[in-house]
Write an enzyme that holds these catalytic residues in place. Sequence first.
Site, PDB file in Angstrom:
ATOM      1  N   CYS A 115     -22.758 -16.722 -89.232  1.00 13.74           N
ATOM      2  CA  CYS A 115     -24.204 -16.668 -89.515  1.00 13.74           C
ATOM      3  C   CYS A 115     -24.853 -18.016 -89.811  1.00 13.74           C
ATOM      4  O   CYS A 115     -26.001 -18.229 -89.426  1.00 13.74           O
ATOM      5  CB  CYS A 115     -24.485 -15.680 -90.628  1.00 13.74           C
ATOM      6  SG  CYS A 115     -23.845 -14.066 -90.230  1.00 13.74           S
ATOM      7  N   HIS A 257     -31.085 -16.794 -94.265  1.00 15.12           N
ATOM      8  CA  HIS A 257     -30.402 -15.889 -93.331  1.00 15.12           C
ATOM      9  C   HIS A 257     -30.775 -14.457 -93.693  1.00 15.12           C
ATOM     10  O   HIS A 257     -30.757 -14.068 -94.863  1.00 15.12           O
ATOM     11  CB  HIS A 257     -28.893 -16.115 -93.437  1.00 15.12           C
ATOM     12  CG  HIS A 257     -28.103 -15.105 -92.687  1.00 15.12           C
ATOM     13  ND1 HIS A 257     -28.418 -14.731 -91.401  1.00 15.12           N
ATOM     14  CD2 HIS A 257     -26.997 -14.378 -93.034  1.00 15.12           C
ATOM     15  CE1 HIS A 257     -27.547 -13.818 -90.990  1.00 15.12           C
ATOM     16  NE2 HIS A 257     -26.684 -13.590 -91.957  1.00 15.12           N
ATOM     17  N   ASN A 287     -29.628  -7.995 -89.159  1.00 13.60           N
ATOM     18  CA  ASN A 287     -28.881  -9.252 -89.263  1.00 13.60           C
ATOM     19  C   ASN A 287     -28.451  -9.680 -87.853  1.00 13.60           C
ATOM     20  O   ASN A 287     -27.624  -9.026 -87.234  1.00 13.60           O
ATOM     21  CB  ASN A 287     -27.659  -9.021 -90.173  1.00 13.60           C
ATOM     22  CG  ASN A 287     -26.804 -10.256 -90.336  1.00 13.60           C
ATOM     23  OD1 ASN A 287     -26.926 -11.218 -89.594  1.00 13.60           O
ATOM     24  ND2 ASN A 287     -25.914 -10.217 -91.310  1.00 13.60           N
TER      25      ASN A 287
HETATM   26  N1  ACO Z   1     -25.453   5.236 -95.375  1.00 11.94           N
HETATM   27  C1  ACO Z   1     -25.268   5.993 -96.465  1.00 11.94           C
HETATM   28  N2  ACO Z   1     -24.316   5.751 -97.390  1.00 11.94           N
HETATM   29  C2  ACO Z   1     -23.573   4.663 -97.198  1.00 11.94           C
HETATM   30  C3  ACO Z   1     -23.710   3.822 -96.092  1.00 11.94           C
HETATM   31  C4  ACO Z   1     -24.702   4.141 -95.158  1.00 11.94           C
HETATM   32  N3  ACO Z   1     -24.930   3.395 -94.063  1.00 11.94           N
HETATM   33  N4  ACO Z   1     -22.825   2.815 -96.186  1.00 11.94           N
HETATM   34  C5  ACO Z   1     -22.121   3.034 -97.309  1.00 11.94           C
HETATM   35  N5  ACO Z   1     -22.563   4.162 -97.937  1.00 11.94           N
HETATM   36  C6  ACO Z   1     -22.119   4.740 -99.177  1.00 11.94           C
HETATM   37  C7  ACO Z   1     -20.730   4.288 -99.567  1.00 11.94           C
HETATM   38  O1  ACO Z   1     -19.739   5.077 -98.955  1.00 11.94           O
HETATM   39  C8  ACO Z   1     -20.752   4.464-101.075  1.00 11.94           C
HETATM   40  O2  ACO Z   1     -20.539   5.821-101.364  1.00 11.94           O
HETATM   41  P1  ACO Z   1     -19.679   6.262-102.665  1.00 11.94           P
HETATM   42  O3  ACO Z   1     -20.458   5.707-103.836  1.00 11.94           O
HETATM   43  O4  ACO Z   1     -19.672   7.736-102.563  1.00 11.94           O
HETATM   44  O5  ACO Z   1     -18.357   5.588-102.503  1.00 11.94           O
HETATM   45  C9  ACO Z   1     -22.191   4.129-101.453  1.00 11.94           C
HETATM   46  O6  ACO Z   1     -22.955   4.277-100.239  1.00 11.94           O
HETATM   47  C10 ACO Z   1     -22.364   2.733-101.994  1.00 11.94           C
HETATM   48  O7  ACO Z   1     -21.625   1.825-101.139  1.00 11.94           O
HETATM   49  P2  ACO Z   1     -21.619   0.294-101.374  1.00 11.94           P
HETATM   50  O8  ACO Z   1     -20.763  -0.317-100.314  1.00 11.94           O
HETATM   51  O9  ACO Z   1     -21.297  -0.010-102.802  1.00 11.94           O
HETATM   52  O10 ACO Z   1     -23.149  -0.027-101.120  1.00 11.94           O
HETATM   53  P3  ACO Z   1     -23.903  -1.367-101.318  1.00 11.94           P
HETATM   54  O11 ACO Z   1     -25.044  -1.178-102.210  1.00 11.94           O
HETATM   55  O12 ACO Z   1     -22.946  -2.492-101.608  1.00 11.94           O
HETATM   56  O13 ACO Z   1     -24.500  -1.600 -99.860  1.00 11.94           O
HETATM   57  C11 ACO Z   1     -24.052  -2.944 -97.970  1.00 11.94           C
HETATM   58  C12 ACO Z   1     -23.630  -1.730 -98.767  1.00 11.94           C
HETATM   59  C13 ACO Z   1     -25.454  -2.701 -97.457  1.00 11.94           C
HETATM   60  C14 ACO Z   1     -23.088  -3.108 -96.809  1.00 11.94           C
HETATM   61  C15 ACO Z   1     -24.050  -4.189 -98.899  1.00 11.94           C
HETATM   62  O14 ACO Z   1     -22.817  -4.247 -99.590  1.00 11.94           O
HETATM   63  C16 ACO Z   1     -24.243  -5.457 -98.139  1.00 11.94           C
HETATM   64  O15 ACO Z   1     -25.283  -5.701 -97.571  1.00 11.94           O
HETATM   65  N6  ACO Z   1     -23.243  -6.356 -98.165  1.00 11.94           N
HETATM   66  C17 ACO Z   1     -23.345  -7.614 -97.492  1.00 11.94           C
HETATM   67  C18 ACO Z   1     -23.104  -7.382 -96.047  1.00 11.94           C
HETATM   68  C19 ACO Z   1     -23.503  -8.561 -95.217  1.00 11.94           C
HETATM   69  O16 ACO Z   1     -24.455  -9.263 -95.503  1.00 11.94           O
HETATM   70  N7  ACO Z   1     -22.733  -8.771 -94.155  1.00 11.94           N
HETATM   71  C20 ACO Z   1     -22.945  -9.804 -93.244  1.00 11.94           C
HETATM   72  C21 ACO Z   1     -22.645 -11.110 -93.865  1.00 11.94           C
HETATM   73  S1  ACO Z   1     -22.168 -12.330 -92.798  1.00 11.94           S
HETATM   74  C22 ACO Z   1     -23.012 -12.177 -91.479  1.00 11.94           C
HETATM   75  O17 ACO Z   1     -24.218 -12.173 -91.604  1.00 11.94           O
HETATM   76  C23 ACO Z   1     -22.305 -11.936 -90.189  1.00 11.94           C
END
Ligand code: ACO
Length: 330
Positions: A115, A257, A287
């Site tokens: 990224c 980003h 993203n």
């Molecule tokens: N829809 C509904 N529920 C979901 C989804 C979805 N798409 N995805 C996960 N959940 C659920 C999970 O299973 C979990 O359920 P549980 O509590 O029953 O176990 C709950 O939602 C919370 O999951 P978390 O993973 O803790 O959710 P979080 O608030 O962390 O959000 C996310 C997840 C959006 C992926 C976040 O962690 C994030 O954005 N992380 C950074 C990712 C990123 O930026 N990646 C790219 C970086 S590098 C690049 O840009 C290539």
Amino acid sequence: MTRPFARIAGIGAAAPDRVVTNHDLEQTLDTTDAWIVERTGIRQRHIAQADESLSSYTLRAARDAMQQAGVEAADLDGIVFATVTPDRRLPSIACDLQSALGAKNAWAFDLVAACPGWVYSLTVAEGLMSTGQGDTILVVGAEKLSTITDPMDRSTAILFGDGAGACVLRRTTPDDDRGILATYLGADGDLAELLYIPGAGAAEPLTEETVRDKRHLMRMAGREVFKAAVLAMSRSTDAAITRAGLPPDAIDLLVPHQANLRIIEATAKHAGIPMSKVMVNLDRYGNTSSASIPLALVQAQAEGKLKPGMIIMLVAFGAGFTWGSVVLRW
Ligand code: ACO
């Protein structure tokens, strides 16, 4: 403060026409529009058709940047192309772009930094300019992330989109005070497996088994990436501000980003920059990795948010882990 050596003379961006909304994803994934918007800020993303090459929409972005800079293909001395999803493994997509543009005088290579690829590429291009490798360099960040995203994995499929951005970086003239004021790059390979593709590389060449087990697609530990991202973004904004010798309130526009609105908000808060001075467009594109900052810059320009003389900070993080920042006077 040192006089800038290179400046962005023109920018361009493009994305595939097809838009996939959160509601579209509700049809195939166990997710909801409300969850995606609340947790990420994303509402839709552009996804290329299977037969739509990365080169096709990148060419549009590159031509727009060149037109804005008033530069012809023959004027380009080099092309740095940041991507993790080139159209093919060999040769570089930078060479394909050189050929498509007819930029016969340009050297060309790809740069892999995920990224922050465009931030890395701006820094590398400025460095190459300073060693005499040319005065006019096309710096591209473009991705077709849909080819490495598992459409059935709700933790990644909701986040990523396809897009392209480019700028023409030119050497400044002696009376020009616009341009790059400071750059900063970092990496931590110990965090590689937070976001990676296990197979389909030289260590595990592509086989039917690799594809069956989806080892050619991205795997991500979202929560851990989130924490590492906030840390990397904060470290990058601190370093950029220090290196530019500026106070945080000197930043007129932060262009981060576009990964997750909550990461952007935490970054801005850490840097002491109000959200009114932060460019956000991940609601439209999701993203797009190395394309995300130039896509946001182009939108900022279209909305009249970029004015000559403004101090802009670009900041990014990504797989690797990698991170980096650039401060420039527009
Ligand atoms: N829809 C509904 N529920 C979901 C989804 C979805 N798409 N995805 C996960 N959940 C659920 C999970 O299973 C979990 O359920 P549980 O509590 O029953 O176990 C709950 O939602 C919370 O999951 P978390 O993973 O803790 O959710 P979080 O608030 O962390 O959000 C996310 C997840 C959006 C992926 C976040 O962690 C994030 O954005 N992380 C950074 C990712 C990123 O930026 N990646 C790219 C970086 S590098 C690049 O840009 C290539």
